[in-house]
Design a protein around this motif. Structure first.
Motif, mmCIF file in Angstrom:
data_model
loop_
_atom_site.group_PDB
_atom_site.id
_atom_site.type_symbol
_atom_site.label_atom_id
_atom_site.label_comp_id
_atom_site.label_asym_id
_atom_site.label_seq_id
_atom_site.Cartn_x
_atom_site.Cartn_y
_atom_site.Cartn_z
ATOM 1 N N ASP A 200 0.712 -1.182 -0.021
ATOM 2 C CA ASP A 200 -0.095 0.135 -0.117
ATOM 3 C C ASP A 200 0.906 1.313 -0.065
ATOM 4 O OD1 ASP A 200 -2.304 -1.174 -0.191
ATOM 5 O OD2 ASP A 200 -2.938 -1.164 2.152
ATOM 6 N N TYR A 201 1.915 1.093 0.849
ATOM 7 C CA TYR A 201 2.782 2.341 0.793
ATOM 8 C C TYR A 201 3.438 2.745 -0.430
ATOM 9 C CZ TYR A 201 7.045 4.898 0.707
ATOM 10 O OH TYR A 201 8.209 5.816 0.249
ATOM 11 N N VAL A 202 3.888 1.801 -1.333
ATOM 12 C CA VAL A 202 4.562 2.170 -2.755
ATOM 13 C C VAL A 202 3.253 2.500 -3.639
ATOM 14 C CG1 VAL A 202 5.670 0.879 -4.798
ATOM 15 C CG2 VAL A 202 6.273 0.477 -2.362
ATOM 16 N N ILE A 203 2.140 1.836 -3.609
ATOM 17 C CA ILE A 203 1.082 2.179 -4.505
ATOM 18 C C ILE A 203 0.600 3.615 -4.105
ATOM 19 C CG2 ILE A 203 -1.420 1.757 -5.208
ATOM 20 C CD1 ILE A 203 -0.696 -1.127 -4.771
ATOM 21 N N ALA A 204 0.312 3.888 -2.970
ATOM 22 C CA ALA A 204 -0.076 5.350 -2.461
ATOM 23 C C ALA A 204 1.133 6.412 -3.056
ATOM 24 C CB ALA A 204 -0.052 5.223 -1.040
ATOM 25 N N GLU A 224 1.536 12.258 3.335
ATOM 26 C CA GLU A 224 1.238 12.327 4.813
ATOM 27 C C GLU A 224 -0.227 12.253 5.029
ATOM 28 O OE1 GLU A 224 3.281 13.798 8.692
ATOM 29 O OE2 GLU A 224 3.457 15.074 6.992
ATOM 30 N N THR A 225 -0.818 12.934 4.191
ATOM 31 C CA THR A 225 -2.425 13.245 4.293
ATOM 32 C C THR A 225 -3.222 11.964 4.408
ATOM 33 O OG1 THR A 225 -2.414 15.596 3.509
ATOM 34 C CG2 THR A 225 -4.557 14.260 3.600
ATOM 35 N N ILE A 226 -2.728 11.000 3.159
ATOM 36 C CA ILE A 226 -3.438 9.830 3.053
ATOM 37 C C ILE A 226 -2.888 8.732 3.749
ATOM 38 C CG2 ILE A 226 -4.463 10.505 0.932
ATOM 39 C CD1 ILE A 226 -2.235 8.761 -0.609
ATOM 40 N N MET A 227 -1.551 8.890 4.202
ATOM 41 C CA MET A 227 -0.833 7.696 4.976
ATOM 42 C C MET A 227 0.179 8.557 5.956
ATOM 43 S SD MET A 227 1.235 4.764 3.224
ATOM 44 C CE MET A 227 -0.192 3.868 2.523
ATOM 45 N N PRO A 228 -0.423 8.837 7.038
ATOM 46 C CA PRO A 228 0.389 9.633 8.269
ATOM 47 C C PRO A 228 1.586 8.725 8.479
ATOM 48 C CG PRO A 228 -1.951 9.621 8.608
ATOM 49 C CD PRO A 228 -1.860 8.667 7.438
ATOM 50 N N TYR A 230 3.532 7.107 6.761
ATOM 51 C CA TYR A 230 4.332 6.674 5.490
ATOM 52 C C TYR A 230 6.039 6.384 5.704
ATOM 53 C CZ TYR A 230 6.304 11.336 4.303
ATOM 54 O OH TYR A 230 7.115 12.130 4.361
ATOM 55 N N LYS A 231 6.604 7.191 6.506
ATOM 56 C CA LYS A 231 7.952 7.313 6.772
ATOM 57 C C LYS A 231 8.335 6.041 7.559
ATOM 58 C CE LYS A 231 8.744 12.194 7.482
ATOM 59 N NZ LYS A 231 9.004 13.195 8.361
ATOM 60 N N ASP A 232 7.538 5.228 8.370
ATOM 61 C CA ASP A 232 7.808 4.090 9.038
ATOM 62 C C ASP A 232 7.596 2.955 8.085
ATOM 63 O OD1 ASP A 232 7.936 2.447 11.440
ATOM 64 O OD2 ASP A 232 5.869 1.817 10.787
ATOM 65 N N ARG A 233 6.649 3.170 7.163
ATOM 66 C CA ARG A 233 6.363 1.873 6.191
ATOM 67 C C ARG A 233 7.384 2.188 5.069
ATOM 68 N NH1 ARG A 233 0.077 1.134 4.767
ATOM 69 N NH2 ARG A 233 -0.724 2.121 6.558
ATOM 70 N N SER A 234 8.301 3.307 4.979
ATOM 71 C CA SER A 234 9.219 3.379 3.869
ATOM 72 C C SER A 234 10.546 2.592 4.424
ATOM 73 C CB SER A 234 9.553 4.697 3.832
ATOM 74 O OG SER A 234 10.658 4.771 2.812
ATOM 75 N N ARG A 235 10.427 2.880 5.922
ATOM 76 C CA ARG A 235 12.020 2.292 6.602
ATOM 77 C C ARG A 235 11.555 0.793 6.707
ATOM 78 N NH1 ARG A 235 11.543 7.193 9.848
ATOM 79 N NH2 ARG A 235 9.883 6.136 11.343
ATOM 80 N N ARG A 236 10.652 0.364 6.941
ATOM 81 C CA ARG A 236 10.298 -1.055 7.075
ATOM 82 C C ARG A 236 10.765 -1.433 5.449
ATOM 83 N NH1 ARG A 236 4.432 -1.245 8.758
ATOM 84 N NH2 ARG A 236 4.757 -3.516 8.258
#
Length: 246
Positions: A200-204, A224-228, A230-236
């Motif tokens: 979902d992070y990549v698609i968003a 960030e508005t649609i995925m607050p 996102y930074k954590d998901r990117s690091r994972r």
């Protein structure tokens, strides 16, 4: 005879290191980049200033490539495509099981519980068998990526209030996804191995590029508005990514 010297170049506020290897066998400068960094091959009689000048001219391209490799999180894993190996699908672990089958002209992988069954012709050379299993797994993953990715893209396009984008599943070695100027989204089939939250992070991320075509402050605010988180998901994804590349 060759000699290797390390240098650095600064460009656009970033500094990257690279190796210059000189050899009398070369007549021109060659620049390559991979998971292990930037390498420059140069003629032995070419001085540092000229080599560095050539590298600087390529700095923007090198930084783009370096970012793409960093996105994948490290060296790809080595797979043997034999029974007992672990593979991921949407973050879950699956064990590969090869099954001898006289009719398996093409290896078509199926899932049974947490096992991936790969029928293979008996008495084939190991390299031929590995290639068949790899091809079968690739097709199995692509089929599921084609099933899941457009559904998730529709969710985020609705959130953003934009038309459903065209989603293509592609084979990319250095990126998880991209979005072209027409708003078409391209997603690496290997992404389907990651947990759905990272898919979902990549698609968003790519869906936001339909509205904001670069990584401006407006882009990051929109994401960030649609995925607050996102930074954590990117690091994972950075930590996990190299385990999904083979």
């Amino acid at each position: 005879m060759t000699n290797v010297v390390q240098h650095t170049v600064s460009f656009g506020g970033e500094t990257f290191a690279f190796l210059i290897e000189r050899t009398a066998r070369r007549k021109t400068v060659s620049i390559s980049i991979g998971f292990d960094g930037v390498h420059v091959l140069a003629p032995s009689d070419l001085d540092d200033d000229r080599v560095l000048g050539i590298v600087r001219k390529k700095a923007a391209w090198l930084l783009r490539k370096q970012t793409a490799y960093r996105e994948l999180g490290g060296q790809p894993v080595t797979k043997e495509f034999v029974s007992g190996e672990t593979f991921y699908f949407l973050g879950r672990q699956y064990r590969l099981q090869l099954v001898s089958d006289q009719s398996a002209v093409v290896t078509r992988v199926t899932a049974r519980g947490s096992t991936l069954i790969a029928p293979v012709l008996p008495n084939k050379h190991a390299s031929v068998q590995r290639a068949a299993v790899r091809g079968g797994l690739r097709q199995w993953y692509r089929t599921r990526a084609l099933r899941h990715f457009p559904v998730r893209a529709k969710i985020f396009s609705d959130v953003l209030g934009i038309p459903m984008p065209t989603v293509s599943v592609v084979d990319q070695s250095k990126r998880w996804g991209s979005c072209d100027a027409r708003g078409r989204i391209y997603l690496n089939w290997k992404l389907i191995m990651a947990p759905m939250s990272l898919v979902d992070y990549v698609i968003a991320h790519e869906a936001c590029h339909i509205l904001e075509h670069n990584h401006s402050r407006r882009f990051w605010r929109l994401l960030e508005t649609i995925m607050p988180d996102y930074k954590d998901r990117s690091r994972r994804l950075d930590r996990l990514g190299h385990q999904l590349i083979w």
